[in-house]
Structure formats: structure tokens, C-alpha cells
Write an enzyme that holds these catalytic residues in place. Structure first.
Site, PDB file in Angstrom:
ATOM      1  N   LYS A 187       0.827  -1.210   0.000  1.00  0.00           N
ATOM      2  CA  LYS A 187       0.000   0.000   0.000  1.00  0.00           C
ATOM      3  C   LYS A 187       0.864   1.264   0.000  1.00  0.00           C
ATOM      4  CE  LYS A 187      -3.447   2.843   0.970  1.00  0.00           C
ATOM      5  NZ  LYS A 187      -4.255   3.426  -0.086  1.00  0.00           N
ATOM      6  N   LYS A 256       1.523  11.625   5.693  1.00  0.00           N
ATOM      7  CA  LYS A 256       1.817  10.462   6.560  1.00  0.00           C
ATOM      8  C   LYS A 256       2.220   9.249   5.718  1.00  0.00           C
ATOM      9  CE  LYS A 256      -1.555   7.991   7.211  1.00  0.00           C
ATOM     10  NZ  LYS A 256      -2.363   6.852   6.894  1.00  0.00           N
TER      11      LYS A 256
HETATM   12  P1  NAD Z   1     -10.460  10.166   8.568  1.00  0.00           P
HETATM   13  O1  NAD Z   1      -9.526  11.049   9.305  1.00  0.00           O
HETATM   14  O2  NAD Z   1     -11.584  10.761   7.796  1.00  0.00           O
HETATM   15  O3  NAD Z   1     -11.099   9.055   9.570  1.00  0.00           O
HETATM   16  C1  NAD Z   1     -10.428   8.531  10.677  1.00  0.00           C
HETATM   17  C2  NAD Z   1     -11.468   8.284  11.767  1.00  0.00           C
HETATM   18  O4  NAD Z   1     -10.799   7.730  12.905  1.00  0.00           O
HETATM   19  C3  NAD Z   1     -12.149   9.575  12.245  1.00  0.00           C
HETATM   20  O5  NAD Z   1     -13.543   9.419  12.232  1.00  0.00           O
HETATM   21  C4  NAD Z   1     -11.607   9.775  13.665  1.00  0.00           C
HETATM   22  O6  NAD Z   1     -12.511  10.408  14.536  1.00  0.00           O
HETATM   23  C5  NAD Z   1     -11.363   8.321  14.076  1.00  0.00           C
HETATM   24  N1  NAD Z   1     -10.420   8.224  15.175  1.00  0.00           N
HETATM   25  C6  NAD Z   1      -9.263   8.913  15.359  1.00  0.00           C
HETATM   26  N2  NAD Z   1      -8.680   8.550  16.523  1.00  0.00           N
HETATM   27  C7  NAD Z   1      -9.491   7.584  17.077  1.00  0.00           C
HETATM   28  C8  NAD Z   1      -9.428   6.829  18.266  1.00  0.00           C
HETATM   29  N3  NAD Z   1      -8.420   6.955  19.134  1.00  0.00           N
HETATM   30  N4  NAD Z   1     -10.424   5.947  18.534  1.00  0.00           N
HETATM   31  C9  NAD Z   1     -11.460   5.803  17.648  1.00  0.00           C
HETATM   32  N5  NAD Z   1     -11.570   6.508  16.511  1.00  0.00           N
HETATM   33  C10 NAD Z   1     -10.597   7.388  16.223  1.00  0.00           C
HETATM   34  O7  NAD Z   1      -9.543   9.273   7.614  1.00  0.00           O
HETATM   35  P2  NAD Z   1      -9.995   8.433   6.318  1.00  0.00           P
HETATM   36  O8  NAD Z   1      -9.796   9.256   5.117  1.00  0.00           O
HETATM   37  O9  NAD Z   1     -11.301   7.769   6.597  1.00  0.00           O
HETATM   38  O10 NAD Z   1      -8.813   7.339   6.310  1.00  0.00           O
HETATM   39  C11 NAD Z   1      -8.749   6.270   7.249  1.00  0.00           C
HETATM   40  C12 NAD Z   1      -7.540   5.408   6.899  1.00  0.00           C
HETATM   41  O11 NAD Z   1      -7.688   4.899   5.562  1.00  0.00           O
HETATM   42  C13 NAD Z   1      -6.206   6.187   6.916  1.00  0.00           C
HETATM   43  O12 NAD Z   1      -5.196   5.355   7.394  1.00  0.00           O
HETATM   44  C14 NAD Z   1      -5.997   6.549   5.458  1.00  0.00           C
HETATM   45  O13 NAD Z   1      -4.631   6.761   5.147  1.00  0.00           O
HETATM   46  C15 NAD Z   1      -6.594   5.347   4.761  1.00  0.00           C
HETATM   47  N6  NAD Z   1      -7.132   5.595   3.410  1.00  0.00           N
HETATM   48  C16 NAD Z   1      -7.844   6.724   3.121  1.00  0.00           C
HETATM   49  C17 NAD Z   1      -8.319   6.917   1.824  1.00  0.00           C
HETATM   50  C18 NAD Z   1      -9.104   8.160   1.426  1.00  0.00           C
HETATM   51  O14 NAD Z   1      -9.227   8.429   0.209  1.00  0.00           O
HETATM   52  N7  NAD Z   1      -9.657   8.928   2.362  1.00  0.00           N
HETATM   53  C19 NAD Z   1      -8.099   5.940   0.843  1.00  0.00           C
HETATM   54  C20 NAD Z   1      -7.414   4.784   1.197  1.00  0.00           C
HETATM   55  C21 NAD Z   1      -6.936   4.610   2.482  1.00  0.00           C
END
Ligand code: NAD
Length: 312
Positions: A187, A256
Site C-alpha cells: 500500500k 503520513k
Molecule cells: P479520517 O480522518 O476521515 O477518519 C479517521 C477516523 O478515525 C475519524 O472518524 C476519527 O474520529 C477516528 N479516530 C481517530 N482517533 C481515534 C481513536 N483513538 N479511537 C477511535 N476513533 C478514532 O480518515 P480516512 O480518510 O477515513 O482514512 C482512514 C484510513 O484509511 C487512513 O489510514 C488513510 O490513510 C486510509 N485511506 C484513506 C483513503 C481516502 O481516500 N480517504 C483511501 C485509502 C486509504
């Protein structure tokens, strides 16, 4: 796994397995919604109450008030969390999953890098839990449509057992290796290329617009030529030329991912020359435009330097 389907009091079809899901952000919200529509019962947790609000009234949802509450109700637990530090604290920290009792399978859908996956995999094995790392690609549109690509590593039998879960949230599912962490490396390589493509496409389009070219014409040419990439095909048409900047991936998360990729290159003794500049560029974007800015906004940096604005 969901071997049987039954109907609840309201006549909704319901799969026999209850899943835990932690992290209902841009990606997690859609993935959990799809699993609910598929008929799974779910135990959900997020530190933001507003992330849980849309699910509270759902008949098949239990909202937990901490991570530690989840294992009592779900033996398979998925997480979609922002970074390795958060994942480590959610699983191993005080009040985390491990303090909440036994569970069978842990599936990490986040992008966290191999180091934390390996550490969590080892510690969960001592706890009697099988780990799969299963980072996803395809962005928010892919999460909503259930068309994500998913790269999975870890115990193959657990991977096969959980195929119905993967098939609910993704379309192309790849088993990339038996060691936890390998899918994270896969990834990071993918996101590194995505980060390069978005930054370099922004530079190239600003260059062309400054020279008087029409950006839509540029995209048409690039998409029929050797310069095409995920930015020219998807991100520029969907969120840059229309100035919506709402693709759904935060600049802070992209930084990140590139930083994790470069850290892994250091660990393996691999030189990533272009990567060093790309990391600095995304650091600048995060600092100048903010952690929550959309990744597609990186073009604003080149527009400012070039003194032009790119519009359709
Ligand atoms: P985001 O920041 O929108 O969501 C993360 C969620 O985690 C939030 O709702 C936050 O409140 C919650 N969170 C944070 N700390 C927490 C804790 N201690 N306990 C419980 N919940 C907690 O991020 P996202 O865009 O949804 O991405 C999530 C993951 O997927 C990341 O690792 C990102 O790199 C990966 N990702 C994102 C995308 C994208 O296009 N957005 C695509 C592929 C992968």
C-alpha cells in the site's frame, strides 16, 4: 463467518455474525454502511460522537462507548484509523481492544505502514487473535460504491474465511503475502506513486496553463498519451478543474503515507531520490494548506508560485 441469514423483528435480513468497526471517518463511514446493508450486525466506535450519530438509530447497530467494549460483542473487529500511533493505542493502549477481552480476528483497513502492523500482529498473537492487514485503495468514491481494491496479508485461512467481508467493501481483492505487514508495504508503494502523480500532474498542468494551453485539452491529450495517471484520469476531472477540491483524502494523511514509505525505504536500505523531494512537498502542503485540506488542493501551491489559476 456469516454462514446463516435470519430475519429480525422488523423483517430485515440479518447475518449471524456481528462485526466490530472502529473509525467511521471518510472511509470507515462508507465501509461500515455497506456492511450494514449486507446484513451484518455491528458494534461501532469512534472518538467523535458526530461520526457515530448517523448510525445510532439503525436496528442492527450497537454504539460502544469505548474500544474496550467492542470485543465483548464482536469477535471480528475492523479498524479504519488515521495513523500508526492511533492504531497502536486503539489496539494495545490503555482502554484499547486488548484490555476488553478475547476476540478472534483483527482486520486493519488503515494505512499504517508495516512496522506497527508487525508489532500489533505479534502482540495480538499472544492474545490469541489472528491479524490481517488489509489496506484499501480507491478513495471515498470507491468506499461508497464498494469498488475498493484491497491488499491483504497474514494468515491465509483467516483471509479466506473473511472473504465475504472483503467482497462487501471491495471489488479487487489481492492476497499479497503470509506475513502481517506485507500488504502495508504494498500500500505504501501504491500511495507513493499516487502522491507523485498528483504533485507532478499539478506542476505540469500549471506549466501548460501559464503557456496558454487549455487544461481540459491538456487532460484529453494526457489521457490518450504516455503521461496519463490516477491524477489525470480521476482526480483532476472530479475535483480540480471544477475547483471543488472534494476528492476526500486529506493532505495530512498523504504526507503520513509518503513519510511512512520513506521510513520503510530507510529501514530496508533502499534509496528513494525522488521520494525525498515528494515528501518535502507534501509536508509543505500539509503545513501551508492544513492537515484537513483535500489532497487535490496541492495545485494551489504551484498556482501561487506560477501566478496562474487552473479552471476548466
Ligand atoms: P479520517 O480522518 O476521515 O477518519 C479517521 C477516523 O478515525 C475519524 O472518524 C476519527 O474520529 C477516528 N479516530 C481517530 N482517533 C481515534 C481513536 N483513538 N479511537 C477511535 N476513533 C478514532 O480518515 P480516512 O480518510 O477515513 O482514512 C482512514 C484510513 O484509511 C487512513 O489510514 C488513510 O490513510 C486510509 N485511506 C484513506 C483513503 C481516502 O481516500 N480517504 C483511501 C485509502 C486509504
Amino acid at each position: 463467518m456469516p454462514s446463516s441469514v435470519r430475519n429480525d423483528a422488523k423483517g430485515m435480513s440479518k447475518l449471524s455474525e456481528t462485526l466490530g468497526f472502529i473509525g467511521l471517518g471518510n472511509m470507515g463511514h462508507h465501509m461500515a454502511s455497506r456492511l450494514l446493508r449486507q446484513g451484518y450486525s455491528m458494534v461501532l466506535y469512534d472518538i467523535r460522537q458526530e461520526a457515530l450519530d448517523p448510525f445510532r438509530e439503525h436496528p442492527n447497530v450497537t454504539v460502544a462507548s469505548s474500544c474496550a467494549e467492542v470485543p465483548a460483542q464482536a469477535k471480528t473487529i475492523l479498524v479504519s484509523l488515521p495513523n500508526p500511533q492511533v492504531v497502536r493505542s486503539v489496539v494495545l493502549g490503555e482502554g484499547g481492544l486488548c484490555s476488553g477481552g478475547k476476540f478472534d480476528t483483527y482486520i486493519d483497513l488503515s494505512t499504517t505502514g508495516p512496522q506497527v502492523s508487525e508489532e500489533i500482529g505479534r502482540k495480538l498473537a499472544e492474545h490469541g487473535t489472528v491479524s490481517l492487514d488489509a489496506p484499501v485503495s480507491g478513495g471515498v468514491p470507491g468506499a461508497e460504491a464498494g469498488t475498493l481494491s484491497i491488499m491483504v496479508s497474514g494468515d491465509k485461512a483467516a483471509y479466506e474465511r473473511h472473504m465475504p467481508v472483503f467482497q462487501t467493501i471491495g471489488k479487487k481483492i489481492f492476497y499479497v503475502g503470509s506475513s502481517v505487514g506485507q500488504a502495508q508495504t504494498m500500500k505504501l508503494a501504491n500511495n507513493y506513486l499516487s502522491a507523485v502523480a498528483l504533485a507532478a500532474t499539478s506542476e505540469a498542468i500549471v506549466l501548460g496553463v501559464k503557456a496558454g494551453l487549455d487544461p481540459q485539452t491538456m487532460l484529453d491529450v494526457l489521457n490518450a498519451s504516455s503521461g496519463r495517471n490516477s491524477a489525470t484520469l480521476d482526480k483532476f476531472p472530479a475535483a480540480v478543474l471544477n475547483r471543488k477540491f472534494d476528492y476526500g483524502f486529506k493532505s495530512g494523511l498523504m504526507y503520513k503515507d509518503v513519510a511512512l514509505c520513506l521510513a520503510e525505504a530507510d529501514r530496508l536500505g533502499v534509496t528513494m531520490w525522488a521520494g525525498t523531494n515528494i515528501k518535502e512537498l507534501w509536508k509543505l502542503t500539509k503545513e501551508k494548506l492544513g492537515y484537513d485540506s483535500d489532497t487535490t488542493e496541492i495545485i494551489r501551491i504551484f498556482e501561487e508560485w506560477g501566478g496562474v489559476e487552473v479552471t476548466a
